[in-house]
Write a protein that holds these residues in place. Structure first.
Motif, PDB file in Angstrom:
ATOM      1  N   GLY A  24      15.091 -27.262  23.824  1.00 10.55           N
ATOM      2  CA  GLY A  24      14.165 -27.110  24.943  1.00 10.55           C
ATOM      3  C   GLY A  24      14.902 -27.121  26.267  1.00 10.55           C
ATOM      4  N   LYS A  25      15.842 -28.057  26.373  1.00  6.91           N
ATOM      5  CA  LYS A  25      16.565 -28.174  27.644  1.00  6.91           C
ATOM      6  C   LYS A  25      17.421 -26.939  27.908  1.00  6.91           C
ATOM      7  CE  LYS A  25      16.811 -33.127  27.903  1.00  6.91           C
ATOM      8  NZ  LYS A  25      17.545 -34.222  27.349  1.00  6.91           N
ATOM      9  N   ILE A  26      18.087 -26.458  26.845  1.00  5.96           N
ATOM     10  CA  ILE A  26      18.924 -25.265  27.010  1.00  5.96           C
ATOM     11  C   ILE A  26      18.048 -24.113  27.471  1.00  5.96           C
ATOM     12  CG2 ILE A  26      20.287 -23.537  25.775  1.00  5.96           C
ATOM     13  CD1 ILE A  26      21.369 -25.780  24.034  1.00  5.96           C
ATOM     14  N   THR A  27      16.874 -23.951  26.800  1.00  4.36           N
ATOM     15  CA  THR A  27      15.976 -22.851  27.150  1.00  4.36           C
ATOM     16  C   THR A  27      15.486 -22.998  28.588  1.00  4.36           C
ATOM     17  OG1 THR A  27      15.277 -22.934  24.865  1.00  4.36           O
ATOM     18  CG2 THR A  27      13.980 -21.568  26.320  1.00  4.36           C
ATOM     19  N   LEU A  28      15.143 -24.232  28.970  1.00  2.00           N
ATOM     20  CA  LEU A  28      14.648 -24.447  30.336  1.00  2.00           C
ATOM     21  C   LEU A  28      15.693 -24.041  31.367  1.00  2.00           C
ATOM     22  CD1 LEU A  28      12.634 -27.775  30.325  1.00  2.00           C
ATOM     23  CD2 LEU A  28      11.839 -25.473  30.859  1.00  2.00           C
ATOM     24  N   TRP A  29      16.926 -24.459  31.106  1.00  2.00           N
ATOM     25  CA  TRP A  29      18.008 -24.093  32.035  1.00  2.00           C
ATOM     26  C   TRP A  29      18.198 -22.584  32.090  1.00  2.00           C
ATOM     27  CZ3 TRP A  29      20.295 -26.325  35.849  1.00  2.00           C
ATOM     28  CH2 TRP A  29      20.308 -27.711  35.921  1.00  2.00           C
ATOM     29  N   TYR A  30      18.158 -22.006  30.908  1.00  2.00           N
ATOM     30  CA  TYR A  30      18.357 -20.585  30.746  1.00  2.00           C
ATOM     31  C   TYR A  30      17.280 -19.828  31.535  1.00  2.00           C
ATOM     32  CZ  TYR A  30      19.036 -16.423  27.793  1.00  2.00           C
ATOM     33  OH  TYR A  30      19.267 -15.180  27.321  1.00  2.00           O
ATOM     34  N   VAL A  31      16.021 -20.252  31.338  1.00  2.00           N
ATOM     35  CA  VAL A  31      14.892 -19.590  32.007  1.00  2.00           C
ATOM     36  C   VAL A  31      14.973 -19.822  33.520  1.00  2.00           C
ATOM     37  CG1 VAL A  31      12.381 -19.658  32.268  1.00  2.00           C
ATOM     38  CG2 VAL A  31      13.382 -19.574  30.011  1.00  2.00           C
ATOM     39  N   ALA A  32      15.322 -21.043  33.926  1.00  2.00           N
ATOM     40  CA  ALA A  32      15.421 -21.340  35.362  1.00  2.00           C
ATOM     41  C   ALA A  32      16.461 -20.436  36.020  1.00  2.00           C
ATOM     42  CB  ALA A  32      15.792 -22.800  35.568  1.00  2.00           C
ATOM     43  N   LEU A  33      17.594 -20.250  35.350  1.00  2.00           N
ATOM     44  CA  LEU A  33      18.649 -19.383  35.899  1.00  2.00           C
ATOM     45  C   LEU A  33      18.168 -17.936  35.957  1.00  2.00           C
ATOM     46  CD1 LEU A  33      21.948 -20.710  34.351  1.00  2.00           C
ATOM     47  CD2 LEU A  33      21.314 -20.621  36.751  1.00  2.00           C
ATOM     48  N   LEU A  34      17.440 -17.555  34.912  1.00  2.00           N
ATOM     49  CA  LEU A  34      16.944 -16.182  34.858  1.00  2.00           C
ATOM     50  C   LEU A  34      15.912 -15.946  35.962  1.00  2.00           C
ATOM     51  CD1 LEU A  34      17.776 -14.029  32.823  1.00  2.00           C
ATOM     52  CD2 LEU A  34      15.492 -14.196  31.908  1.00  2.00           C
ATOM     53  N   ILE A  35      15.039 -16.946  36.203  1.00  2.00           N
ATOM     54  CA  ILE A  35      14.024 -16.818  37.267  1.00  2.00           C
ATOM     55  C   ILE A  35      14.739 -16.583  38.589  1.00  2.00           C
ATOM     56  CG2 ILE A  35      12.351 -18.125  38.652  1.00  2.00           C
ATOM     57  CD1 ILE A  35      11.302 -19.368  36.128  1.00  2.00           C
ATOM     58  N   LEU A  36      15.790 -17.354  38.818  1.00  2.00           N
ATOM     59  CA  LEU A  36      16.543 -17.228  40.064  1.00  2.00           C
ATOM     60  C   LEU A  36      17.144 -15.827  40.182  1.00  2.00           C
ATOM     61  CD1 LEU A  36      17.262 -19.385  42.269  1.00  2.00           C
ATOM     62  CD2 LEU A  36      19.557 -19.330  41.289  1.00  2.00           C
ATOM     63  N   THR A  37      17.743 -15.365  39.071  1.00  2.00           N
ATOM     64  CA  THR A  37      18.382 -14.044  39.082  1.00  2.00           C
ATOM     65  C   THR A  37      17.342 -12.957  39.318  1.00  2.00           C
ATOM     66  OG1 THR A  37      19.745 -14.969  37.339  1.00  2.00           O
ATOM     67  CG2 THR A  37      20.046 -12.650  37.807  1.00  2.00           C
ATOM     68  N   VAL A  38      16.239 -13.042  38.565  1.00  2.00           N
ATOM     69  CA  VAL A  38      15.185 -12.021  38.693  1.00  2.00           C
ATOM     70  C   VAL A  38      14.635 -12.034  40.118  1.00  2.00           C
ATOM     71  CG1 VAL A  38      12.826 -11.467  37.980  1.00  2.00           C
ATOM     72  CG2 VAL A  38      14.547 -11.960  36.270  1.00  2.00           C
ATOM     73  N   PHE A  39      14.418 -13.229  40.660  1.00  2.00           N
ATOM     74  CA  PHE A  39      13.870 -13.344  42.016  1.00  2.00           C
ATOM     75  C   PHE A  39      14.828 -12.709  43.029  1.00  2.00           C
ATOM     76  CE2 PHE A  39      13.557 -15.709  46.010  1.00  2.00           C
ATOM     77  CZ  PHE A  39      12.236 -15.444  46.322  1.00  2.00           C
ATOM     78  N   VAL A 191      14.097 -19.526  20.302  1.00  2.00           N
ATOM     79  CA  VAL A 191      14.361 -19.208  18.888  1.00  2.00           C
ATOM     80  C   VAL A 191      15.860 -19.321  18.611  1.00  2.00           C
ATOM     81  CG1 VAL A 191      14.318 -17.372  17.157  1.00  2.00           C
ATOM     82  CG2 VAL A 191      12.354 -17.720  18.656  1.00  2.00           C
ATOM     83  N   LEU A 192      16.647 -18.706  19.522  1.00  2.00           N
ATOM     84  CA  LEU A 192      18.100 -18.696  19.311  1.00  2.00           C
ATOM     85  C   LEU A 192      18.691 -20.094  19.337  1.00  2.00           C
ATOM     86  CD1 LEU A 192      19.635 -15.690  21.204  1.00  2.00           C
ATOM     87  CD2 LEU A 192      20.263 -16.545  18.949  1.00  2.00           C
ATOM     88  N   SER A 193      18.294 -20.870  20.370  1.00  2.00           N
ATOM     89  CA  SER A 193      18.904 -22.202  20.473  1.00  2.00           C
ATOM     90  C   SER A 193      18.457 -23.087  19.310  1.00  2.00           C
ATOM     91  CB  SER A 193      18.606 -22.862  21.820  1.00  2.00           C
ATOM     92  OG  SER A 193      17.284 -22.674  22.161  1.00  2.00           O
ATOM     93  N   ARG A 194      17.209 -22.849  18.855  1.00  2.00           N
ATOM     94  CA  ARG A 194      16.749 -23.604  17.684  1.00  2.00           C
ATOM     95  C   ARG A 194      17.587 -23.265  16.462  1.00  2.00           C
ATOM     96  NH1 ARG A 194      12.659 -26.114  15.498  1.00  2.00           N
ATOM     97  NH2 ARG A 194      12.796 -24.763  13.689  1.00  2.00           N
ATOM     98  N   GLN A 195      17.862 -21.940  16.359  1.00  2.00           N
ATOM     99  CA  GLN A 195      18.634 -21.495  15.201  1.00  2.00           C
ATOM    100  C   GLN A 195      20.052 -22.076  15.259  1.00  2.00           C
ATOM    101  OE1 GLN A 195      17.707 -17.593  14.516  1.00  2.00           O
ATOM    102  NE2 GLN A 195      19.002 -17.318  12.754  1.00  2.00           N
ATOM    103  N   VAL A 196      20.632 -22.020  16.465  1.00  2.00           N
ATOM    104  CA  VAL A 196      21.997 -22.527  16.617  1.00  2.00           C
ATOM    105  C   VAL A 196      22.040 -24.034  16.368  1.00  2.00           C
ATOM    106  CG1 VAL A 196      23.848 -22.891  18.304  1.00  2.00           C
ATOM    107  CG2 VAL A 196      22.697 -20.690  18.173  1.00  2.00           C
ATOM    108  N   LEU A 197      20.966 -24.711  16.827  1.00  2.00           N
ATOM    109  CA  LEU A 197      20.995 -26.170  16.739  1.00  2.00           C
ATOM    110  C   LEU A 197      20.413 -26.718  15.438  1.00  2.00           C
ATOM    111  CD1 LEU A 197      20.009 -27.045  20.387  1.00  2.00           C
ATOM    112  CD2 LEU A 197      22.252 -27.198  19.354  1.00  2.00           C
ATOM    113  N   SER A 198      19.871 -25.797  14.605  1.00  2.00           N
ATOM    114  CA  SER A 198      19.230 -26.320  13.388  1.00  2.00           C
ATOM    115  C   SER A 198      20.214 -27.080  12.483  1.00  2.00           C
ATOM    116  CB  SER A 198      18.509 -25.209  12.634  1.00  2.00           C
ATOM    117  OG  SER A 198      19.449 -24.375  12.032  1.00  2.00           O
ATOM    118  N   PRO A 199      21.488 -26.650  12.379  1.00  2.00           N
ATOM    119  CA  PRO A 199      22.405 -27.477  11.572  1.00  2.00           C
ATOM    120  C   PRO A 199      22.558 -28.873  12.149  1.00  2.00           C
ATOM    121  CG  PRO A 199      23.396 -25.346  12.056  1.00  2.00           C
ATOM    122  CD  PRO A 199      22.149 -25.434  12.863  1.00  2.00           C
ATOM    123  N   LEU A 200      22.399 -28.976  13.477  1.00  2.00           N
ATOM    124  CA  LEU A 200      22.524 -30.286  14.125  1.00  2.00           C
ATOM    125  C   LEU A 200      21.361 -31.185  13.688  1.00  2.00           C
ATOM    126  CD1 LEU A 200      24.696 -31.137  16.074  1.00  2.00           C
ATOM    127  CD2 LEU A 200      23.088 -30.832  17.931  1.00  2.00           C
TER     128      LEU A 200
END
Ligand code: ADP
Length: 464
Positions: A24-39, A191-200
């Motif tokens: 969740g945190k990775i996605t939030l950061w990712y989305v926040a950065l994307l919002i900034l870029t898109v803006f 989805v991606l971060s969940r997949q990457v982190l699922s082994p964790l």
């Protein structure tokens, strides 16, 4: 698994993800950065587009004004037209431009264009933005020269409605594209971060299921050699160490109880004897009391040794110690060495930082062993050398030596060479393990080797 149950499990896992875990945190950061870029990108596109459109309108207005002024100004080539001539404004005026001609006395002469209302009559005005009838316009006013005189004034506007409309469309498009990109990124990222982190998560489940009883369990290693694989490997190595130390600890407790049981049984036996016959036989009382005293003394020593070994770290009282003095002090005149010849070959002025009490104990363990295992008339040599950055103490005897396969094991807790056991030499196999602990606490090492023709040599090396 039935379909409904599977859906339930999957949705539960998804709800878990919504908690601000790592994914969740990775996605939030990712989305926040994307919002900034898109803006930033959208603002830049929006602003750039607006500037380009406004520039175009400015140019259309300026060109139109220049063209009309040219037809009215006698300084330009050809015949100047009269300001009252209706043909002046019937030429090529773009449809979004409204032009108005007024006399020097501020009365309207003629006008052309889409704008219904009259333009504010100004004699001169650089290009400016005006709001007329609730709409944006670029406005410009210029004096009209003819024959060196000002014959009137020209006011012109160009509507910016088209620009605003184009901007509105662009804004909507950017909003749609940006919004969809963000949504896609958020879902994809999750989805991606969940997949990457699922082994964790799997690792976590495995670890939380571990108990002290299954220290032999290991985590699966996929062989990808990625971070998670390395984490699993480190975890397995840790479990390996834990398991070994747990087993050692159990062995230690078992051995300690066993060693304590023997003197306790002897003491109990004497207590029984004293209870039965003690009142009748004073000699028996004395003998039993003596035997109990010996056992208690041995037990006290054993318990002290056990405590030293059980301590996580030896707390050293460090001081500068002259080893020559310490060796002579702690080895000369020991009762159990009376039957042996002790030879010294000690370098003087060799100092180390150490704990005098523990170093004495270390030397006594080795000397006591020599006293126990070297037959009468034997010899012990003690050498002290300082070489380069190290200090070496070598203690050598000409006793029976140690079987080669036991040379390392004698430093283990409770280890005794069979011969020592069978000959009933007193001891619990703890002396040398304490010696090793003391040497290691002083950042040194200890080892043993056999000497020819017979005997054992202990090397103690301290780095300075
Ligand atoms: P302990 O002497 O109480 O048995 P240690 O840990 O001091 O225990 O020694 C471990 C074993 O190493 C002894 O039981 C003995 O078999 C062997 N050992 C130690 N020192 C000598 C020596 N100088 N000569 C022969 N064997 C020795």
């Amino acid at each position: 698994m039935p379909f409904v149950a599977k859906i339930k499990t999957v949705s539960k896992e998804w709800i878990e993800t919504l908690r601000p875990g790592l994914a969740g945190k990775i996605t939030l950061w990712y989305v926040a950065l994307l919002i900034l870029t898109v803006f930033l990108l959208s603002s830049l596109t929006f602003w750039g587009n607006r500037q380009a459109l406004l520039k175009e309108k400015q140019q259309v207005l300026e060109n139109t004004v220049l063209q009309i002024l040219a037809t009215l100004d006698d300084r330009s080539e050809g015949q100047a037209m009269n300001i009252h001539d209706p043909d002046v404004l019937s030429g090529n005026i773009p449809k979004e431009v409204t032009v108005q001609l007024s006399s020097p006395s501020d009365s309207l002469i003629q006008r052309a264009g889409q704008l219904k209302s009259q333009l504010p009559i100004q004699k001169q005005s650089a290009l400016e933005l005006k709001v007329l009838n609730g709409e944006d316009y670029y406005y410009v006013a210029k004096p009209i020269q003819s024959g060196g005189k000002t014959v009137g004034y020209l006011q012109a506007v160009i509507g910016l409605g088209e620009v605003n409309l184009a901007q509105k469309v662009l804004f909507k498009q950017l909003l749609w594209i940006g919004g969809s990109a963000l949504l896609l990124a958020a879902v994809g990222g999750l989805v991606l971060s969940r997949q990457v982190l699922s082994p964790l998560a799997h690792l976590n489940r495995e670890i939380s299921n571990l108990t002290a009883h299954d220290l032999n369990r290991r985590l699966p290693v996929s062989g990808n050699d990625d971070e998670l694989d390395r984490l699993a490997q480190s975890f397995n190595q840790m479990m390996e160490r834990l398991e070994t130390s747990f087993q050692k600890q159990q062995q230690f407790v078992a051995n300690a109880s066993h060693e304590l049981r023997t003197p306790l049984m002897v003491i109990r036996g004497h207590a029984d004897i004293l209870k039965r016959w003690g009142s009748e036989d004073p000699l028996l009382v004395r003998d039993s009391a003596e035997s109990v005293g010996v056992e208690v003394e041995m037990m006290t020593k054993l318990v002290e040794n056990l405590l030293t070994l059980a301590r996580e770290d030896l707390r050293l009282n460090l001081a500068t110690i002259n080893l020559e003095e310490l060796i002579i002090d702690s080895t000369a005149g020991l009762p159990y060495l009376q039957k042996l010849r002790v030879e010294y070959d000690l370098a003087s002025d060799v100092n180390i930082q150490g704990d005098a009490l523990y170093l004495r104990q270390l030397l006594r363990v080795i000397m006591e062993n020599a006293g126990k295992y070297v037959p009468e008339g034997g010899k012990i040599q003690i050498k002290l050398r300082s070489e380069g950055t190290g200090v070496t103490i070598v203690i050598e005897d000409n006793g029976p030596g140690i079987p080669p396969e036991s040379l390392d094991a004698i430093f283990d807790r409770f280890y005794r060479v069979d011969a020592a056991r069978s000959r009933n030499v007193p001891g619990h196999g703890l002396g040398l393990s304490i010696a090793r602990k003391i040497v290691e606490a002083h950042h040194g090492n200890i080892r043993a080797e056999n000497v020819v023709p017979q005997g054992v040599r202990f090397w103690i090396v301290f780095g300075v």
